[in-house]
Design an enzyme around this catalytic site. Sequence first.
Site, PDB file in Angstrom:
ATOM      1  N   THR A  68      -4.308   1.835   1.230  1.00 52.48           N
ATOM      2  CA  THR A  68      -5.984   2.157   0.656  1.00 52.48           C
ATOM      3  C   THR A  68      -6.876   1.898  -0.166  1.00 52.48           C
ATOM      4  O   THR A  68      -8.124   1.324   0.255  1.00 52.48           O
ATOM      5  CB  THR A  68      -5.737   3.217   0.794  1.00 52.48           C
ATOM      6  OG1 THR A  68      -5.318   4.090   2.469  1.00 52.48           O
ATOM      7  CG2 THR A  68      -7.002   4.082   1.003  1.00 52.48           C
ATOM      8  N   THR A  75      -0.634   5.109  -0.239  1.00 50.54           N
ATOM      9  CA  THR A  75      -0.023   6.202  -0.651  1.00 50.54           C
ATOM     10  C   THR A  75       0.293   6.790   0.641  1.00 50.54           C
ATOM     11  O   THR A  75       1.669   7.442   0.262  1.00 50.54           O
ATOM     12  CB  THR A  75      -1.414   7.368  -1.045  1.00 50.54           C
ATOM     13  OG1 THR A  75      -1.536   7.422   0.618  1.00 50.54           O
ATOM     14  CG2 THR A  75      -2.113   6.923  -1.647  1.00 50.54           C
ATOM     15  N   ASP A  76       0.414   6.528   1.858  1.00 53.74           N
ATOM     16  CA  ASP A  76       1.717   7.514   3.118  1.00 53.74           C
ATOM     17  C   ASP A  76       2.921   6.711   2.387  1.00 53.74           C
ATOM     18  O   ASP A  76       3.472   7.838   2.223  1.00 53.74           O
ATOM     19  CB  ASP A  76       1.367   6.275   3.995  1.00 53.74           C
ATOM     20  CG  ASP A  76      -0.132   6.572   4.942  1.00 53.74           C
ATOM     21  OD1 ASP A  76      -0.696   8.071   3.776  1.00 53.74           O
ATOM     22  OD2 ASP A  76      -0.437   6.896   5.770  1.00 53.74           O
ATOM     23  N   SER A 124       1.371   0.791   4.149  1.00 54.14           N
ATOM     24  CA  SER A 124       2.278   1.044   3.565  1.00 54.14           C
ATOM     25  C   SER A 124       3.515   1.375   4.581  1.00 54.14           C
ATOM     26  O   SER A 124       4.292   1.288   4.561  1.00 54.14           O
ATOM     27  CB  SER A 124       2.419   1.788   2.410  1.00 54.14           C
ATOM     28  OG  SER A 124       1.992   3.292   2.821  1.00 54.14           O
TER      29      SER A 124
HETATM   30  C1  SIN Z   1      -1.110   3.098   3.591  1.00 52.50           C
HETATM   31  O1  SIN Z   1      -0.238   3.927   3.366  1.00 52.50           O
HETATM   32  O2  SIN Z   1      -0.583   2.225   3.281  1.00 52.50           O
HETATM   33  C2  SIN Z   1      -2.533   3.363   4.012  1.00 52.50           C
HETATM   34  C3  SIN Z   1      -3.179   4.712   3.257  1.00 52.50           C
HETATM   35  C4  SIN Z   1      -3.479   5.133   1.480  1.00 52.50           C
HETATM   36  O3  SIN Z   1      -3.292   4.465   1.417  1.00 52.50           O
HETATM   37  O4  SIN Z   1      -3.820   5.819   2.067  1.00 52.50           O
END
Ligand code: SIN
Length: 368
Positions: A53, A133-134, A100
């Site tokens: 993200t 973040t995932d 991710s």
């Molecule tokens: C991801 O993990 O690629 C999408 C969500 C994020 O980065 O918050």
Amino acid sequence: MVSFKFLSLVCTASYALGSPLPPLAEPILAVRANTVTYNASLPNVTIFATGGTIAGAASSSGQTTGYQAGAVGIAALLEAVPEIVNISNVQGVQVASVGSESITPSILLNLTQLIQKELDSPYCQGVVITHGTDTLEESAFFLDLTIRSEKPVVFVGAMRPSTAISADGPINLLEAVTLAADPAAKGRGAMIVLNDRIANAYFTTKTNANALDTFKATEQGFLGFFINIKPKFYYHPALPLDKPYFDLSGVKSGAELPQVDIIYGYQALNPAIATAAVASGAKGLVLAGMGAGGWTDGGNDAIEALIKTNKTPVIYSRRTMDGYVEPTGSFGIGGGFLNPQKARIMLQLALHAGYGEAQLKTIFEYYG
Ligand code: SIN
């Protein structure tokens, strides 16, 4: 005057005045280094970009869900934070451009090998990894167990895409680079920066699907905070008790790690799911059990049969947010303090290293 230069995989912050960086050992990085001029009075930080993200793009500034993760390259991320050039000479390597959920063991292997080489160079003071973040906690935990260096390794992400009003990516990236360039950040293992907090990679997990203050280790707490973009640590450098290290330096690129599957616990769970996972190639299982790792009687029968017949290593972990898990009954291995997704990474690395049951018990039940 500040400008950004690009190669196919590489971009660098460059300066009107300065001398060239000496070439580095690794081929891709050597190409990059020959193109760079820099400010000799500043530390050198390398940013490895993977997507997420923080590099996400949406069709409107109000859209914070349903956007495309990993749409924006490292060059654009750096352009959004011109203040970075006052803190560090930054050089960027685009390792992947994915959400991710699509990070694979082979991307992680490539990342850890590139970063180890970079940290071994005397010209690099620290590294930053931009990441979705995932699953950020999984990659950060993987690097925490496979990098051997005192120098800072800092993971950073964002909860709002780069196109959002009040996007959090630019300040998170600035703080992450500041942390990676700071000698006080040495000797603390891999760290995570988001929402003005400095967290350790070993225990920290994503706790909220949407909120900016999502990364927490509710028992172990944060390492520090940022005030005016400067890191302020709460404690002297420390590492989790007897954290294991797995040396992946000699592993060929593209190599696979053993398949380890996570089975989720719930009332009246279906024991056949564990058996099916092993039949489809799982070399180890992690159970996200109820409470302190509880599993149903029928489920335990299936697990016991897998351990006896197939010699499948099974780690008992928990679906609860926090706590310590011992094995259920007389079989399996307790996951200790590790949540299922971290236990899965540790079991993959340990199986790859050839650990047997006694060694697995040691790293999970004593130190995990
Ligand atoms: C991801 O993990 O690629 C999408 C969500 C994020 O980065 O918050």
